[in-house]
Motif scaffolding. Structure first.
Motif, short mmCIF file in Angstrom:
data_model
loop_
_atom_site.label_atom_id
_atom_site.label_comp_id
_atom_site.label_asym_id
_atom_site.label_seq_id
_atom_site.Cartn_x
_atom_site.Cartn_y
_atom_site.Cartn_z
N HIS A 132 38.06 38.62 36.74
CA HIS A 132 38.20 39.78 37.64
C HIS A 132 38.51 39.32 39.06
CE1 HIS A 132 37.52 43.77 39.29
NE2 HIS A 132 36.67 43.24 40.18
N ALA A 165 42.14 38.16 39.27
CA ALA A 165 43.05 39.31 39.26
C ALA A 165 43.04 40.01 40.62
CB ALA A 165 42.64 40.27 38.15
N LYS A 166 41.87 40.11 41.23
CA LYS A 166 41.74 40.76 42.53
C LYS A 166 42.48 39.98 43.61
CE LYS A 166 38.10 42.78 45.41
NZ LYS A 166 36.62 42.92 45.59
N ASN A 167 42.35 38.63 43.56
CA ASN A 167 43.04 37.78 44.53
C ASN A 167 44.55 37.88 44.37
OD1 ASN A 167 40.67 36.88 45.66
ND2 ASN A 167 40.54 35.04 44.37
N ASN A 168 45.00 37.89 43.09
CA ASN A 168 46.44 37.98 42.83
C ASN A 168 47.00 39.30 43.32
OD1 ASN A 168 46.43 35.48 41.65
ND2 ASN A 168 46.29 36.25 39.54
N ALA A 169 46.21 40.37 43.16
CA ALA A 169 46.66 41.68 43.61
C ALA A 169 46.75 41.72 45.14
CB ALA A 169 45.70 42.76 43.10
N ALA A 170 45.79 41.04 45.80
CA ALA A 170 45.77 41.02 47.27
C ALA A 170 46.97 40.26 47.83
CB ALA A 170 44.48 40.41 47.77
N GLU A 171 47.42 39.25 47.09
CA GLU A 171 48.56 38.46 47.53
C GLU A 171 49.86 39.24 47.36
OE1 GLU A 171 48.40 34.86 45.31
OE2 GLU A 171 46.56 34.15 46.25
#
Length: 708
Positions: free
Chosen positions: A699, A702-708
Motif C-alpha cells: 500500500h 502504491a501511494k508513493n507511486n501515485a504521488a510521483e
C-alpha cells in the motif's frame, strides 16, 4: 500467464504400463557352488519356490521397462543390492562377523546375474546365516539373564557404541559375546533408570528374547523372499517395493479404508516399530497422546496383558494394532520427546474407529490481530488432507464432499465476514487426491497449468485449471511444514510459481514421485513410474517447496523427509509450462524477513522450538552411552534439567508458572474439547503478521507511486 501448449496432454498413468509381464521359466537350477549352506539343518526348509522365481523374473522385467529412471541392472546395481540387503538384515552390525561378510562379498557383483537368471538361492543362503547368528545371540543373551540381573556390575566404567552404522564388523564370536553382553547390560540399565525392579526386568527381558527366538523359528520362505527382493527393488528408489500376497492384501485394505484401526502410518526402525505420521482426524491424532517418531514397544487388547513387540516384524505389529471398530487397543510407547537414552514409556488407550471423511474436512476460523496500531481479521482455512468422496461422485450425488467444494464454501463465508486476507494452513497435510490439488489451485488463479507429470518415456503430461477467472482474488498466505507432502507440495508450489501467495513455514517433505501397483503372479510390485514437476519446471522431489520466509523446524529435516530416505531420487527440472508475471512479493521479501526476525527473535514459542531442536540434534550426535549407573543417571538428569530449563524459559516469557519437573507431552496438550484459539498458535499468528506487513508495504509503495 502463458503456458506451453506443446506440453499439454491428457494425464493417463496406466498408459505407461503394459497389462503385465510374462516370464518364461524354462528351468531353474541354482549353482550349488555359490549357495552357502546354513550352519545346521534347522533352516533347510527355507527354499525359494517356483512362484517366487517367476515373480522375481517379472520384477526384473518390470523395473527394466517401466521404472522412471530405467537404471541398468549391472555390477554397480549388484553392489547396491548387496549393501542394502546386509544392512537390512543386520543394521547394527551385531549378528554377522567380519568372516561372514568376507564370504558374502564373493557374490557382491553377481546379484545382477542371479536375478536375471531367477537364481534366488544366494539371497536365501545369506538370510539363513543371519537367522543362525541371531538365534545364537538370543540364546547367549538368555544365558546371561539366567545368572540374574544382579550379576551385572554397573560400577565399571565402560561404554556401548549405540550408533554402529559404520562400526567395524565383530571379528569373531568373542567380540560378538562382548558386544551382546554390553547390549543386555544397557537394556537392564535403561529399565532400572525407568524405575523397574530387578525381578521385573529379568522377567521382561527373558520373555522378550524368548519371544524373539520363537518368532525366529516361525520364519517363512515368504519372509526371506520379500526381504531379498525389496533389497533389490528399493535400490531403485525408496517407494518401489515388493508386496508379498499377505502385505498386498494389507495394502489394499489400507487404500480402501475398509478396516478400522488407529490412523497411524508405521515403519520399521531396526528392532522397533516407529510412528511416521498420524492420519488427520484419526483416533491416534485425536487422542493427542501419540506423535511422529514415537516408538511402540508393546501392544495390548482392551484389558488383556501387554505383548512386548520389540524385534517383531512390522506386519505382525500392524495385525495386533488393527481390530474391529469400537474396540480398545493399548500401546506402550517411548515418546520421541524423550532424551535418546531415556526409555521411560507410557501406556495409551485408543478406541479403534474408521476415519470419517467429514472429520478430515477443511475448517475455518478467524484470526484477530492487532498490527501496527490497527485491528485486523484474517481468515484461516485448515486443510488436513486433499480428500474427494469418489463413491458419492460416481453415484451422481450432487452434494459429494471434496476439498475444493468445502474450501470454496469457507472462502465465501470468510468474505462475508469481511476478512482482510486468508491463510491456508497445510501443516501436517500428507497429501491425497491429485485432482483436488489441481482444482483447489484453480480457485486462486485465473487459468492455466497446475502440475506437470513426466513419465518414464520422457513424455510430459499437464494437469490444468480450465476455468477462467479466480474465485478468490484477495491477499493469501500458505503455511507449510516438513510433514506437508505430495498434493500439499503441488498446491503450495503452484501458489509460489504463480506468485499468488506468500509461502511460509518449513521446507516441505519432498515426495515428488508417482507410484502404481502392478499385480504379479505372486504378490504385487509398487513401482515408481513418474515424477511431479511444478509449473516452473522444478521438481517437488527431494527438495520439496522452500518457503519465502522460513520458521524454525520442530523436527530434524535430516531425519524426516524424502531426502532422509536411502536411494531417494534427486531434484531436477524440466522446461517450464508458464512464463510468470512479475513477482509482486520480491521487492518486499528482505524487509518482510527483517521484520519477521525482529518479531520472533525473542518470541517464546519460536525460541523454544529452535532451542529444543538444537538440543535434540546435539544429543543425536552422541554415538555411545555409559554403562556406569551413576554416570548414566547423572547424564540423564543433566539432559532433563536442560529440557526443563527450555520449557520454563518459555513459560516465564509467557507469564506462566514454571514447572518443578518435566511433564509428559500429553499433559500439556489440550484435548479435543479444549481447542486452541488461532491467536494461541504462534506460527499461525506470525503468518498473519507477515501477510499484513506485505499489505502495508504494498500500500505504501502504491501511494508513493501515485504521488510521483
Amino acid at each position: 500467464m502463458r503456458y506451453n501448449q506443446a506440453t499439454r496432454r491428457p494425464f493417463d498413468l496406466k498408459r505407461s504400463l503394459t497389462a503385465g509381464v510374462v516370464a518364461l521359466l524354462l528351468g531353474f537350477q541354482a549353482s550349488s557352488a555359490l549357495a552357502k549352506p546354513s550352519e545346521g539343518h534347522d533352516w533347510d526348509y527355507l527354499q525359494p519356490d517356483r512362484d517366487q522365481v517367476i515373480a522375481s523374473l517379472n520384477i526384473v522385467e518390470l523395473l527394466k521397462r517401466h521404472h522412471y529412471n530405467k537404471p541398468p541392472l549391472n555390477d554397480a546395481r549388484s553392489a547396491k543390492i548387496f549393501d542394502s540387503y546386509i544392512e537390512m538384515l543386520d543394521p547394527s552390525r551385531s549378528n554377522f562377523t567380519a568372516g561372514d561378510i568376507d564370504e558374502f562379498k564373493a557374490w557382491r557383483n553377481q546379484f545382477d546375474d542371479f536375478l536375471r537368471n531367477g537364481n534366488l538361492e544366494p539371497g536365501f543362503a545369506i538370510y539363513k546365516v543371519q537367522l543362525e547368528r541371531l538365534r545364537s545371540r538370543l540364546q547367549y543373551a538368555l544365558s546371561l539373564l539366567e545368572k540374574g540381573v544382579d550379576s551385572f556390575d554397573f560400577t565399571v566404567d565402560e561404554e556401548l557404541l549405540v550408533d554402529r552404522e559404520n562400526a567395524a564388523w565383530p571379528k569373531d564370536e568373542a567380540e560378538l559375546d562382548d558386544l551382546w553382553r554390553k547390549r543386555v547390560k544397557d537394556e537392564i540399565l535403561r529399565l532400572k533408570l525407568a524405575g523397574k525392579e530387578p525381578k521385573a526386568i529379568e522377567e521382561l527381558l527373558t520373555k522378550r528374547y524368548r519371544n524373539q527366538l520363537s518368532r525366529l523359528e516361525q520364519t517363512r520362505g515368504e519372509d526371506v523372499f520379500q526381504a531379498y527382493i525389496n533389497a533389490f527393488a528399493q535400490s531403485y528408489d525408496p517407494h518401489t517395493q515388493y508386496l508379498s500376497p499377505d502385505n498386498a492384501e494389507n495394502f489394499d485394505i489400507n487404500m480402501s479404508l475398509s478396516l478400522e484401526g488407529i490412523g497411524a502410518v508405521l515403519q520399521s526402525d531396526n528392532e522397533h516399530v516407529k510412528v511416521v505420521r498420524l492420519v488427520p482426524a484419526g483416533p491416534a491424532e485425536k487422542s493427542k497422546q501419540i506423535a511422529p517418531a514415537d516408538k511402540i514397544i508393546a501392544v495390548g487388547q482392551s484389558d488383556d496383558e501387554m505383548v512386548d513387540v520389540i524385534g517383531w516384524r512390522l506386519d505382525e505389529v500392524v495385525k495386533l494394532i488393527r481390530g474391529p471398530k469400537g474396540s480398545v487397543v493399548r500401546l506402550e510407547i517411548i515418546p520421541a520427546s524423550n532424551a535418546p537414552n531415556d526409555q521411560t514409556s507410557k501406556v495409551v488407550a485408543i478406541t479403534r474407529e474408521a476415519v470419517k471423511l467429514e472429520e478430515q474436512a477443511a475448517k475455518k476460523s478467524v484470526l484477530n490481530l492487532s498490527h501496527e496500531g490497527r485491528d485486523f481479521k484474517l481468515g484461516v482455512i485448515e486443510i488436513p488432507a486433499f480428500y474427494l468422496d469418489f463413491k458419492a461422485l460416481r453415484a451422481g450425488d450432487k452434494d459429494y464432499k471434496s476439498t475444493t467444494r468445502d474450501v470454496k464454501k469457507l472462502l465465501t463465508e470468510l468474505e462475508d465476514e469481511q476478512v482482510d486476507g486468508v491463510v491456508i494452513d497445510l501443516r501436517n497435510n500428507g497429501g491425497g487426491s491429485l485432482q483436488e490439488a489441481t482444482e483447489l489451485t484453480g480457485l486462486f488463479i485465473d487459468q492455466g497449468p497446475t502440475v506437470l507429470v513426466r513419465n518414464s518415456d520422457g513424455r510430459v503430461d499437464v494437469l490444468a485449471d480450465e476455468q477462467k477467472g479466480a474465485f478468490y482474488k484477495g491477499p493469501l498466505a500458505v503455511l507449510v511444514n516438513r510433514l506437508s507432502a505430495s498434493a500439499s507440495e503441488i498446491f503450495a508450489g503452484a501458489m509460489q510459481d504463480y506468485h499468488r501467495a506468500l509461502i511460509l513455514g518449513g521446507q516441505t517433505f519432498g515426495k515428488g514421485t508417482v507410484q502404481t501397483v502392478q499385480p504379479l503372479n505372486h504378490g504385487e510390485l509398487k513401482l515408481t513410474l513418474a515424477k511431479f514437476y511444478r509449473v516452473s519446471g522444478q521438481s517437488t522431489q527431494h527438495q520439496g517447496v522452500i518457503p519465502d520466509i522460513s520458521y524454525p523446524a520442530n523436527v530434524d529435516t535430516k531425519e524426516i523427509g524424502e531426502s532422509a530416505l536411502p536411494e531417494a531420487m534427486p531434484w531436477d527440472s524440466i522446461r517450464a509450462a508458464i512464463t510468470p508475471d512479475m513477482n509482486p512479493f520480491k521487492p518486499f521479501l528482505a524487509e518482510l524477513k527483517a521484520r519477521h526476525d525482529k518479531r520472533t527473535g525473542d518470541n517464546a514459542d519460536f525460541v523454544f522450538t529452535r532451542d529444543r531442536l538444537a538440543l535434540a540434534q546435539e544429543l543425536a550426535h552422541e554415538t555411545s552411552v555409559s554403562l556406569n549407573e551413576e554416570k548414566r543417571k547423572a547424564q540423564q538428569e543433566r539432559i532433563e534439567q536442560r529440557q526443563l530449563a527450555l520449557e520454563n524459559a518459555r513459560r516465564q516469557a509467557k507469564g506462566e508458572e514454571p514447572l518443578a519437573k518435566l511433564e509428559s507431552e500429553d499433559e500439556n496438550t489440550p484435548h479435543e474439547d479444549e481447542k486452541l484459539k488461532p491467536e494461541d498458535d504462534a506460527y499461525l499468528t506470525e503468518s498473519g503478521h507477515i501477510l499484513l506487513d506485505y499489505l502495508g508495504l504494498e500500500h505504501a509503495m502504491a501511494k508513493n507511486n501515485a504521488a510521483e
